[in-house]
Each structure stands twice: as structure tokens, then as C-alpha cells.
Design an enzyme around this catalytic site. Structure first.
Site, PDB file in Angstrom:
ATOM      1  N   GLY A  13       0.780  -1.214   0.053  1.00 52.78           N
ATOM      2  CA  GLY A  13       0.020  -0.012  -0.159  1.00 52.78           C
ATOM      3  C   GLY A  13       0.883   1.136   0.061  1.00 52.78           C
ATOM      4  N   SER A  52      -6.605  10.728   7.949  1.00 50.29           N
ATOM      5  CA  SER A  52      -7.685  10.747   6.761  1.00 50.29           C
ATOM      6  C   SER A  52      -8.514  11.971   6.826  1.00 50.29           C
ATOM      7  CB  SER A  52      -8.532   9.303   6.932  1.00 50.29           C
ATOM      8  OG  SER A  52      -9.767   9.315   6.259  1.00 50.29           O
ATOM      9  N   TYR A  93     -13.266   4.142  12.956  1.00 45.69           N
ATOM     10  CA  TYR A  93     -12.207   4.526  12.342  1.00 45.69           C
ATOM     11  C   TYR A  93     -12.304   6.280  12.228  1.00 45.69           C
ATOM     12  CZ  TYR A  93      -9.299   5.362   7.955  1.00 45.69           C
ATOM     13  OH  TYR A  93      -8.529   5.556   7.001  1.00 45.69           O
TER      14      TYR A  93
HETATM   15  N1  LIG Z   1      -6.020   4.414   0.938  1.00 39.48           N
HETATM   16  C1  LIG Z   1      -6.506   5.383   1.468  1.00 39.48           C
HETATM   17  O1  LIG Z   1      -7.627   5.900   0.549  1.00 39.48           O
HETATM   18  C2  LIG Z   1      -6.483   6.023   2.753  1.00 39.48           C
HETATM   19  C3  LIG Z   1      -7.299   7.362   3.064  1.00 39.48           C
HETATM   20  C4  LIG Z   1      -7.021   7.884   4.248  1.00 39.48           C
HETATM   21  C5  LIG Z   1      -6.182   7.343   4.954  1.00 39.48           C
HETATM   22  N2  LIG Z   1      -5.416   6.397   4.600  1.00 39.48           N
HETATM   23  C6  LIG Z   1      -4.211   5.826   5.552  1.00 39.48           C
HETATM   24  O2  LIG Z   1      -3.133   5.417   4.900  1.00 39.48           O
HETATM   25  C7  LIG Z   1      -2.421   4.455   5.870  1.00 39.48           C
HETATM   26  C8  LIG Z   1      -2.105   3.407   4.795  1.00 39.48           C
HETATM   27  O3  LIG Z   1      -3.198   2.793   4.382  1.00 39.48           O
HETATM   28  P1  LIG Z   1      -3.221   2.119   2.713  1.00 39.48           P
HETATM   29  O4  LIG Z   1      -4.215   2.519   2.165  1.00 39.48           O
HETATM   30  O5  LIG Z   1      -1.976   1.676   2.130  1.00 39.48           O
HETATM   31  O6  LIG Z   1      -3.757   0.561   3.417  1.00 39.48           O
HETATM   32  P2  LIG Z   1      -3.421  -0.929   3.088  1.00 39.48           P
HETATM   33  O7  LIG Z   1      -2.953  -1.081   1.602  1.00 39.48           O
HETATM   34  O8  LIG Z   1      -4.481  -1.683   3.633  1.00 39.48           O
HETATM   35  O9  LIG Z   1      -2.001  -0.972   3.899  1.00 39.48           O
HETATM   36  C9  LIG Z   1      -2.139  -0.974   5.318  1.00 39.48           C
HETATM   37  C10 LIG Z   1      -0.927  -1.130   6.027  1.00 39.48           C
HETATM   38  O10 LIG Z   1      -0.965  -1.021   7.401  1.00 39.48           O
HETATM   39  C11 LIG Z   1      -0.277  -2.337   7.999  1.00 39.48           C
HETATM   40  N3  LIG Z   1      -0.856  -2.841   9.237  1.00 39.48           N
HETATM   41  C12 LIG Z   1      -2.151  -2.894   9.388  1.00 39.48           C
HETATM   42  N4  LIG Z   1      -2.108  -3.329  10.952  1.00 39.48           N
HETATM   43  C13 LIG Z   1      -0.802  -3.254  11.458  1.00 39.48           C
HETATM   44  C14 LIG Z   1      -0.377  -3.469  12.754  1.00 39.48           C
HETATM   45  N5  LIG Z   1      -0.998  -3.906  13.425  1.00 39.48           N
HETATM   46  N6  LIG Z   1       1.231  -3.626  12.609  1.00 39.48           N
HETATM   47  C15 LIG Z   1       1.720  -2.855  11.656  1.00 39.48           C
HETATM   48  N7  LIG Z   1       1.162  -2.711  10.426  1.00 39.48           N
HETATM   49  C16 LIG Z   1      -0.054  -2.825  10.441  1.00 39.48           C
HETATM   50  C17 LIG Z   1      -0.456  -3.454   6.838  1.00 39.48           C
HETATM   51  O11 LIG Z   1       0.395  -4.352   6.889  1.00 39.48           O
HETATM   52  P3  LIG Z   1       0.047  -6.132   6.680  1.00 39.48           P
HETATM   53  O12 LIG Z   1       0.609  -6.264   5.365  1.00 39.48           O
HETATM   54  O13 LIG Z   1       0.645  -6.782   7.769  1.00 39.48           O
HETATM   55  O14 LIG Z   1      -1.413  -6.105   6.896  1.00 39.48           O
HETATM   56  C18 LIG Z   1      -0.281  -2.687   5.578  1.00 39.48           C
HETATM   57  O15 LIG Z   1       1.067  -2.690   5.291  1.00 39.48           O
HETATM   58  C19 LIG Z   1      -3.495   3.913   6.788  1.00 39.48           C
HETATM   59  O16 LIG Z   1      -3.094   4.843   7.968  1.00 39.48           O
HETATM   60  C20 LIG Z   1      -4.872   4.409   6.153  1.00 39.48           C
HETATM   61  O17 LIG Z   1      -5.737   4.939   7.458  1.00 39.48           O
HETATM   62  C21 LIG Z   1      -5.336   5.862   3.537  1.00 39.48           C
END
Ligand SMILES: NC(=O)c1ccc[n+]([C@@H]2O[C@H](COP(=O)([O-])OP(=O)(O)OC[C@H]3O[C@@H](n4cnc5c(N)ncnc54)[C@H](OP(=O)(O)O)[C@@H]3O)[C@@H](O)[C@H]2O)c1
Length: 286
Positions: free
Chosen positions: A25, A138, A164
Site C-alpha cells: 500500500g 484521513s 475509524y
Molecule cells: N487508501 C486510502 O484511501 C487512505 C485514505 C486515508 C487514510 N489512509 C491511511 O493510510 C495508511 C495506509 O493505508 P493504505 O491505504 O496503504 O492501506 P493498506 O494497503 O491496507 O496498507 C495498510 C498497511 O498497514 C499495515 N498494518 C495494519 N495493521 C498493522 C499493525 N497492527 N502493525 C503493523 N502494520 C499494520 C498493513 O500491514 P499487513 O500487510 O501486515 O496487513 C499494511 O502494510 C493508513 O493509516 C490509512 O488509514 C488511507
């Protein structure tokens, strides 16, 4: 419109960055780009094998370390093993709208992953931080409501989206309070917020809110979503800036300094949240 891209990253040679949840991600893209710019990037991840495979063959210096931000033992072990300067800490790991679950510490899984774990990690690593802490939040923090008497969803009926939103508002208030404590202490370290807008990652795959990802004209691809994090991590922005996409509603576009929601600027609430969080994690420790 800034149209800032990762090609404009400064030379980061000699700088050390931690990115949590960097095995896939936005975290992986962030780690990849910072390493390409010369940084020594430490990936704090749950699955070290998966992260190793993800960065195999990429240019740059990567160091992969075990970190589960929802497990306070793991958070403490990661921090205890740290030595030397940590220029930039990026709290990226997160989950969205997951079903109710309690961790081994008895904490709400979503809240501790998105907020409480990063709160503890940041406080434990702060003495090593030389430049800044970046908190990935977010746009949904704007809908967030925090109940200081029930931060950890023990009394109220759990709701995945509400948890969330609350956790991401807590992150925004954490940044506010951290910055004011740093400023009061005369520190040059900054606390900066990054919002990716909506980026089409796996984050919401299991959530009803994932329907938004079908409207690609409304959303960022993951590469562009990560730009807000990269900008917040490397550009000369004031402490407690909120960096997010410059397009309509802050959902897509190129990174710019925007304004967080009003509730995220409530200094009294930020101080109370800090105390309530300390109380919560203190109760876990004892
Ligand atoms: N995508 C969006 O539209 C969006 C919007 C607003 C905010 N965000 C924020 O951006 C950040 C990254 O999200 P993303 O979109 O890249 O989502 P993602 O693809 O689901 O990636 C989430 C990452 O967090 C890791 N993770 C989850 N639980 C964890 C834990 N307990 N300890 C260590 N690592 C953990 C996951 O690791 P695993 O591979 O081990 O599961 C994965 O690498 C998050 O904080 C999310 O809330 C994203």
C-alpha cells in the site's frame, strides 16, 4: 495546483526514516521513494518476509524490522532496540472499518492500530527524532467524534466506521498536542499530518465504503495518494500542517497544505485526549 511529485524529493542521503506498515500500500510506495532519494529506510512491519520480498530488487537501503503497532509489547520492543538518530518517523500503518476485536492487551484493535499504538511508539522514539513525526490521517477525521470516557469502545456499541473516524481525529489531535509540547520545550522537531485523500489501496476492500473506489475520477491512484505522505515528510511546512490532495474535497490531486477539520484544532480537547490516552496505556502496562 502544486503538481508536486516524488521527482522533487530532496537528496535524503544520510537520513534515517521509519515507515510503519510499509510492506504494501501507501507505506510501501513511501518507503520505496524515500529510499530512492537516498534515505536509509526502516520498514516496521508485521510480516518481515513479505516486506523483504516487496523491496527485493528496489534501489536503496532498506532495513526490515518486526513491528505490530496493535501490540504494545511489540511497540516497546521495537523502540527498545532503537539506537542513533531517527530523522523522520512516519506512522502509516492502519486498518479501516474492521469488525470489533480485542488485542492481547485487551484494547480495541482498530483504535490501537490507528492511534493508541502509534501514540506509544512516537512517545518512546521521540528522544531520537531529529526532524519530524508524520501522522497519516484521513479526511474522515472530519466526521470523527471522540468520547474521552470511552476511548477504547468498552461502553458503547462498537461501529467500525465510527471507530475509524474517531481514531483518525485522535491522530489529528495527537499531532496538535505533540506540536505544542515540542514548541513549548524549544524543540525544532515538527509534528506533521498527511492525508492521502482516497487512494485505491486494499485498505477498504472489506468495507462498504469501498464503493467509492469504483469512481476513479474521484480518487487518487496509490502512487499519487502517497505523495501527501512524501510531501509531509520532506517539505518545509510549519509544525502541525495538514498536507492533503489539492483537489475538490481533498480527495484527489497533488499535495498541498490544507486545513484540518475544526475539531482537530481544539487544543483543550487535544490535551485531555493526551491525558486519557496515557491513562489507558498506563492501565495496560500495570
Ligand atoms: N487508501 C486510502 O484511501 C487512505 C485514505 C486515508 C487514510 N489512509 C491511511 O493510510 C495508511 C495506509 O493505508 P493504505 O491505504 O496503504 O492501506 P493498506 O494497503 O491496507 O496498507 C495498510 C498497511 O498497514 C499495515 N498494518 C495494519 N495493521 C498493522 C499493525 N497492527 N502493525 C503493523 N502494520 C499494520 C498493513 O500491514 P499487513 O500487510 O501486515 O496487513 C499494511 O502494510 C493508513 O493509516 C490509512 O488509514 C488511507
Amino acid at each position: 495546483m502544486t503538481k508536486w511529485t516524488a521527482n522533487e524529493l530532496p537528496d535524503l542521503t544520510g537520513r534515517t526514516v521509519v515507515v510503519t506498515g510499509a510492506g504494501r500500500g501507501l507505506g510501501l510506495i513511501t518507503a520505496r521513494e524515500l529510499a530512492r532519494a537516498g534515505a536509509h529506510v526502516v520498514l516496521g512491519v508485521r510480516d518481515t518476509g513479505k516486506a523483504r520480498r516487496a523491496v527485493a530488487g528496489l534501489p536503496g537501503i532498506f532495513d526490515i524490522r518486526s513491528l505490530d503497532v496493535s501490540d504494545l509489547k511489540s511497540v516497546r520492543a521495537f523502540a527498545d532496540s532503537w539506537s542513533g538518530d531517527l530523522d523522520i518517523l512516519i506512522n502509516n500503518a492502519g486498518v479501516m472499518d474492521i469488525p470489533a476485536a480485542r488485542t492481547a492487551d485487551g484494547l480495541d484493535l482498530q483504535t490501537v492500530t490507528n492511534y493508541t499504538g502509534p501514540f506509544v511508539l512516537t512517545n518512546l522514539l521521540l528522544e531520537y527524532v531529529t526532524d519530524r513525526v508524520v501522522h497519516v490521517t484521513s479526511q474522515l477525521h472530519r466526521q470523527g467524534k471522540i468520547d474521552l470516557t470511552d476511548l477504547d469502545w468498552r461502553r458503547r456499541k462498537y461501529n467500525g466506521m465510527r471507530a475509524y473516524e474517531a481514531s483518525k481525529l485522535a491522530v489529528v489531535l495527537f499531532s496538535l498536542e505533540l506540536q505544542s509540547q515540542l514548541t513549548a520545550a524549544g524543540s525544532r522537531v515538527r509534528s506533521v499530518l498527511a492525508s492521502p485523500g482516497i487512494a485505491r489501496t486494499a485498505l477498504a476492500a472489506h468495507s462498504r465504503s469501498n464503493v467509492v473506489n469504483r469512481f476513479t475520477f474521484l480518487t487518487n491512484d496509490p502512487e499519487r495518494g502517497a505523495l501527501s505522505v512524501l510531501y509531509a515528510a520532506t517539505q518545509d511546512v510549519p509544525g502541525n500542517s495538514y498536507v492533503g490532495p489539492d483537489g475538490l474535497g481533498g480527495l484527489r490531486g497533488y499535495p498541498a497544505v490544507r486545513r484540518q477539520g475544526k475539531a482537530g484544532l481544539d487544543q483543550v480537547m487535544a490535551g485531555r485526549l493526551w491525558d486519557a490516552t496515557n491513562e489507558l496505556v498506563g492501565a495496560v502496562a500495570s
